[in-house]
Enzyme design. Structure first.
Site, PDB file in Angstrom:
ATOM      1  N   ARG A  64      39.953  45.242 104.379  1.00  0.00           N
ATOM      2  CA  ARG A  64      38.691  44.610 103.997  1.00  0.00           C
ATOM      3  C   ARG A  64      38.118  43.783 105.153  1.00  0.00           C
ATOM      4  NH1 ARG A  64      37.188  39.912 100.274  1.00  0.00           N
ATOM      5  NH2 ARG A  64      35.132  40.489  99.479  1.00  0.00           N
ATOM      6  N   HIS A  68      34.382  44.165 106.694  1.00  0.00           N
ATOM      7  CA  HIS A  68      33.433  43.046 106.773  1.00  0.00           C
ATOM      8  C   HIS A  68      33.093  42.686 108.215  1.00  0.00           C
ATOM      9  CE1 HIS A  68      33.960  41.334 102.430  1.00  0.00           C
ATOM     10  NE2 HIS A  68      33.735  42.626 102.447  1.00  0.00           N
ATOM     11  N   ASP A  69      33.979  42.993 109.151  1.00  0.00           N
ATOM     12  CA  ASP A  69      33.657  42.811 110.562  1.00  0.00           C
ATOM     13  C   ASP A  69      32.604  43.837 110.984  1.00  0.00           C
ATOM     14  OD1 ASP A  69      33.699  42.026 113.219  1.00  0.00           O
ATOM     15  OD2 ASP A  69      35.500  43.192 113.722  1.00  0.00           O
ATOM     16  N   ASP A  76      33.160  43.765 116.087  1.00  0.00           N
ATOM     17  CA  ASP A  76      33.248  42.928 117.286  1.00  0.00           C
ATOM     18  C   ASP A  76      34.081  41.671 117.050  1.00  0.00           C
ATOM     19  OD1 ASP A  76      31.668  41.514 115.563  1.00  0.00           O
ATOM     20  OD2 ASP A  76      29.926  41.383 116.882  1.00  0.00           O
ATOM     21  N   SER A  78      33.736  39.413 114.969  1.00  0.00           N
ATOM     22  CA  SER A  78      32.943  38.221 114.641  1.00  0.00           C
ATOM     23  C   SER A  78      33.469  37.500 113.408  1.00  0.00           C
ATOM     24  CB  SER A  78      31.467  38.589 114.450  1.00  0.00           C
ATOM     25  OG  SER A  78      31.344  39.612 113.480  1.00  0.00           O
ATOM     26  N   GLU A  90      31.130  33.542 110.038  1.00  0.00           N
ATOM     27  CA  GLU A  90      31.050  34.430 108.882  1.00  0.00           C
ATOM     28  C   GLU A  90      32.108  34.163 107.810  1.00  0.00           C
ATOM     29  OE1 GLU A  90      31.017  38.327 110.780  1.00  0.00           O
ATOM     30  OE2 GLU A  90      29.368  37.677 112.050  1.00  0.00           O
ATOM     31  N   ASN A  96      32.956  36.309 101.875  1.00  0.00           N
ATOM     32  CA  ASN A  96      34.213  35.968 102.563  1.00  0.00           C
ATOM     33  C   ASN A  96      34.841  34.655 102.122  1.00  0.00           C
ATOM     34  OD1 ASN A  96      33.972  38.300 104.137  1.00  0.00           O
ATOM     35  ND2 ASN A  96      32.791  37.239 105.736  1.00  0.00           N
ATOM     36  N   PRO A 165      27.841  44.303 101.219  1.00  0.00           N
ATOM     37  CA  PRO A 165      27.358  44.618  99.862  1.00  0.00           C
ATOM     38  C   PRO A 165      28.042  43.745  98.802  1.00  0.00           C
ATOM     39  CG  PRO A 165      28.889  46.314 100.638  1.00  0.00           C
ATOM     40  CD  PRO A 165      28.644  45.402 101.799  1.00  0.00           C
ATOM     41  N   HIS A 195      39.435  50.719  97.563  1.00  0.00           N
ATOM     42  CA  HIS A 195      39.782  49.925  96.381  1.00  0.00           C
ATOM     43  C   HIS A 195      40.936  50.554  95.587  1.00  0.00           C
ATOM     44  CE1 HIS A 195      35.653  47.632  96.292  1.00  0.00           C
ATOM     45  NE2 HIS A 195      36.409  47.333  97.332  1.00  0.00           N
ATOM     46  N   THR A 196      41.627  51.474  96.184  1.00  0.00           N
ATOM     47  CA  THR A 196      42.900  51.955  95.629  1.00  0.00           C
ATOM     48  C   THR A 196      44.015  50.939  95.888  1.00  0.00           C
ATOM     49  OG1 THR A 196      44.554  53.727  95.707  1.00  0.00           O
ATOM     50  CG2 THR A 196      43.447  53.247  97.760  1.00  0.00           C
TER      51      THR A 196
HETATM   52  C1  HEM Z   1      30.867  49.681  98.422  1.00  0.00           C
HETATM   53  C2  HEM Z   1      30.681  48.391  98.437  1.00  0.00           C
HETATM   54  C3  HEM Z   1      31.785  47.411  98.267  1.00  0.00           C
HETATM   55  C4  HEM Z   1      31.744  46.296  97.493  1.00  0.00           C
HETATM   56  C5  HEM Z   1      30.565  45.837  96.644  1.00  0.00           C
HETATM   57  C6  HEM Z   1      33.027  45.659  97.591  1.00  0.00           C
HETATM   58  C7  HEM Z   1      33.359  44.483  96.946  1.00  0.00           C
HETATM   59  C8  HEM Z   1      34.633  43.949  96.905  1.00  0.00           C
HETATM   60  C9  HEM Z   1      35.007  42.781  96.164  1.00  0.00           C
HETATM   61  C10 HEM Z   1      34.065  41.941  95.314  1.00  0.00           C
HETATM   62  C11 HEM Z   1      36.334  42.585  96.333  1.00  0.00           C
HETATM   63  C12 HEM Z   1      37.177  41.464  95.729  1.00  0.00           C
HETATM   64  C13 HEM Z   1      37.133  40.245  96.634  1.00  0.00           C
HETATM   65  C14 HEM Z   1      37.686  38.997  95.983  1.00  0.00           C
HETATM   66  O1  HEM Z   1      37.587  38.851  94.774  1.00  0.00           O
HETATM   67  O2  HEM Z   1      38.201  38.119  96.704  1.00  0.00           O
HETATM   68  C15 HEM Z   1      36.810  43.623  97.209  1.00  0.00           C
HETATM   69  C16 HEM Z   1      38.099  43.769  97.621  1.00  0.00           C
HETATM   70  C17 HEM Z   1      38.517  44.720  98.535  1.00  0.00           C
HETATM   71  N1  HEM Z   1      37.699  45.597  99.209  1.00  0.00           N
HETATM   72 FE1  HEM Z   1      35.796  46.028  98.800  1.00  0.00          FE
HETATM   73  N2  HEM Z   1      33.819  46.384  98.423  1.00  0.00           N
HETATM   74  C18 HEM Z   1      33.105  47.463  98.871  1.00  0.00           C
HETATM   75  C19 HEM Z   1      33.538  48.404  99.770  1.00  0.00           C
HETATM   76  C20 HEM Z   1      34.733  48.345 100.452  1.00  0.00           C
HETATM   77  C21 HEM Z   1      35.062  49.133 101.606  1.00  0.00           C
HETATM   78  C22 HEM Z   1      34.116  50.103 102.296  1.00  0.00           C
HETATM   79  C23 HEM Z   1      36.331  48.806 101.958  1.00  0.00           C
HETATM   80  C24 HEM Z   1      37.151  49.297 103.106  1.00  0.00           C
HETATM   81  C25 HEM Z   1      36.955  50.434 103.728  1.00  0.00           C
HETATM   82  C26 HEM Z   1      36.790  47.822 100.992  1.00  0.00           C
HETATM   83  C27 HEM Z   1      38.054  47.294 100.952  1.00  0.00           C
HETATM   84  C28 HEM Z   1      38.476  46.337 100.040  1.00  0.00           C
HETATM   85  C29 HEM Z   1      39.874  45.976  99.848  1.00  0.00           C
HETATM   86  C30 HEM Z   1      41.069  46.643 100.514  1.00  0.00           C
HETATM   87  C31 HEM Z   1      39.891  44.947  98.920  1.00  0.00           C
HETATM   88  C32 HEM Z   1      41.125  44.141  98.430  1.00  0.00           C
HETATM   89  C33 HEM Z   1      41.367  42.989  99.402  1.00  0.00           C
HETATM   90  C34 HEM Z   1      42.580  42.135  99.100  1.00  0.00           C
HETATM   91  O3  HEM Z   1      43.313  42.369  98.143  1.00  0.00           O
HETATM   92  O4  HEM Z   1      42.779  41.151  99.867  1.00  0.00           O
HETATM   93  N3  HEM Z   1      35.789  47.548 100.125  1.00  0.00           N
HETATM   94  N4  HEM Z   1      35.744  44.428  97.555  1.00  0.00           N
END
Ligand code: HEM
Ligand SMILES: *[C@@H]1O[C@H](CO)[C@@H](O)[C@H](O)[C@H]1NC(C)=O
Ligand SMILES: *[C@@H]1O[C@H](CO)[C@@H](O)[C@H](O)[C@H]1NC(C)=O
Ligand SMILES: *[C@@H]1O[C@H](CO)[C@@H](O)[C@H](O)[C@H]1NC(C)=O
Length: 320
Positions: A64, A68-69, A76, A78, A90, A96, A165, A195-196
């Site tokens: 993640r 976000h970077d 970069d 950041s 950021e 974040n 996003p 999100h797997t």
């Molecule tokens: C499509 C739009 C996306 C949205 C709206 C989104 C949103 C979120 C949100 C809200 C969380 C939970 C954060 C929290 O509650 O602290 C999350 C977790 C996460 N996201 Fe996304 N995400 C998106 C795409 C992605 C992408 C593209 C990746 C990586 C390629 C990603 C990887 C992750 C991972 C691995 C977690 C779990 C992090 C952890 O357990 O520390 N997400 N995301």
């Protein structure tokens, strides 16, 4: 006069060439540190593997961080810069603040790389490599990471708020958000498969479990017990309820059953243009892995700083 014109033409070709190259990240190369830090790949891998053995969620957190970077003015580093009394970065942006994690692991890896090759390897590259290694440790696909990104000397909270996003986004908002980074619908769906693994806080999925209709009612109810309408904002639930520390295609299989945790997840399977991709990845994890790999390479190569731009930070948290 003819000479001036041909010089101008040459200049235009050079500038245009640089633009096209930069936009594809093709100034990066796999062997970038071959002579300056040949050990970098093994150092990052060893540290990532040993940390994930004890703390498997770190893999999700790094993945993640890299996302976000890259979405905020390119990959970069950041996001790694700390705020201080004269600098706002950021880390405290909406997506974040109290949420992004994994910074200590990046610091640990960087410290070890600095001991072996001082001042050579960027924080942005370390994050890109450690993200790939994490995915592999958790059972996901591998890919070759191109290197040579340099670290930013700036960061922008405003841009982080603008470009990362939100979980409340509809499919059309997600699509245009990814298009702004040069990423397609295919990239959006495959990359959301990240999100797997990992967890999300109550505050990020509350609206979905109380207000949305495209959610399995018993799934919504069980989440409502843990995540009340008010309070407990920071309790965590799994993004993939079945296998939160295994990189597999259950994320997509959950979506088919309307068991996506975030609204932005379930939007990918909601009678719209992404449905067929979700079905494809749910049916065949090798198809998901193949596209995830392609899309990660694309995301990882967004607008890198190269040449004399930026710097190689000594401490990932601070501009030199
Ligand atoms: C499509 C739009 C996306 C949205 C709206 C989104 C949103 C979120 C949100 C809200 C969380 C939970 C954060 C929290 O509650 O602290 C999350 C977790 C996460 N996201 Fe996304 N995400 C998106 C795409 C992605 C992408 C593209 C990746 C990586 C390629 C990603 C990887 C992750 C991972 C691995 C977690 C779990 C992090 C952890 O357990 O520390 N997400 N995301
Ligand atoms: C970040 O979170 C902290 C602690 O919850 C809060 O005090 C601070 O106001 C937040 N910062 C921003 C910019 O939202
Ligand atoms: C659900 O929707 C209502 C009406 O739009 C809104 O007032 C409320 O804040 C929403 N609840 C959640 C948890 O988002
Ligand atoms: C605050 O952070 C910026 C960016 O990393 C850095 O340039 C500056 O030296 C820092 N200031 C202090 C007082 O640490």
């Amino acid at each position: 006069m003819a000479k001036a014109w041909s010089l101008l033409l040459l200049l235009i070709i050079l500038v245009f060439g640089a633009f096209v190259e930069g936009s594809h990240g093709s100034k990066l190369s796999q062997n970038y540190y071959k002579s300056t830090c040949p050990q970098v790949l093994s150092i990052v891998k060893a540290k990532t593997e040993s940390t994930l053995k004890k703390k498997p969620r770190m893999g999700a957190s790094l993945l993640r961080l890299h996302f976000h970077d890259c979405f905020v003015n390119g990959c970069d580093g950041s996001i790694l810069l700390d705020d201080n009394s004269t600098f706002i970065g950021e880390k405290t942006a909406l997506a974040n603040n109290n949420s992004a994690r994994g910074f200590e692991l990046v610091d640990d890896i960087k410290a070890e790389v600095e001991r072996t090759c001082p001042g050579v390897v960027s924080c942005a590259d370390i994050l890109a490599i450690a993200t790939r290694d994490s995915t592999v440790v958790l059972g996901g696909p591998s890919w070759k990471v191109k290197l040579g990104r340099r670290d930013s000397i700036t960061a922008s909270r405003a841009d982080a708020n603008k470009f990362i996003p939100a979980p409340s986004f509809t499919l059309s908002a997600l699509k245009s958000n990814f298009h702004a980074q040069g990423l397609s619908l295919k990239d959006l769906v495959a990359l959301s498969g990240a999100h797997t693994i990992g967890l999300a806080r109550c505050t990020t999925f509350r609206a979905h479990i109380y207000n949305d209709s495209n959610i399995d009612p018993s799934f919504a109810k069980s989440l409502q017990h843990k995540c009340p309408r008010n309070g407990k904002d920071n309790i965590h639930r799994r993004l993939d309820l079945r296998t939160p520390i295994t990189f597999d295609n259950f994320y997509f299989r959950n979506l088919l059953k309307k068991k996506g945790l975030l609204r932005s997840d379930q939007e990918l399977f909601n009678d719209k243009s992404a449905d067929s991709l979700v079905k494809k990845y749910a049916a065949d994890s090798s198809k998901f892995f193949k596209q995830f790999t392609k899309s990660m390479i694309k995301m990882s190569n967004i607008k890198p700083l190269t040449g004399n731009s930026g710097q190689i930070r000594i401490n990932c948290r601070k501009v030199n």
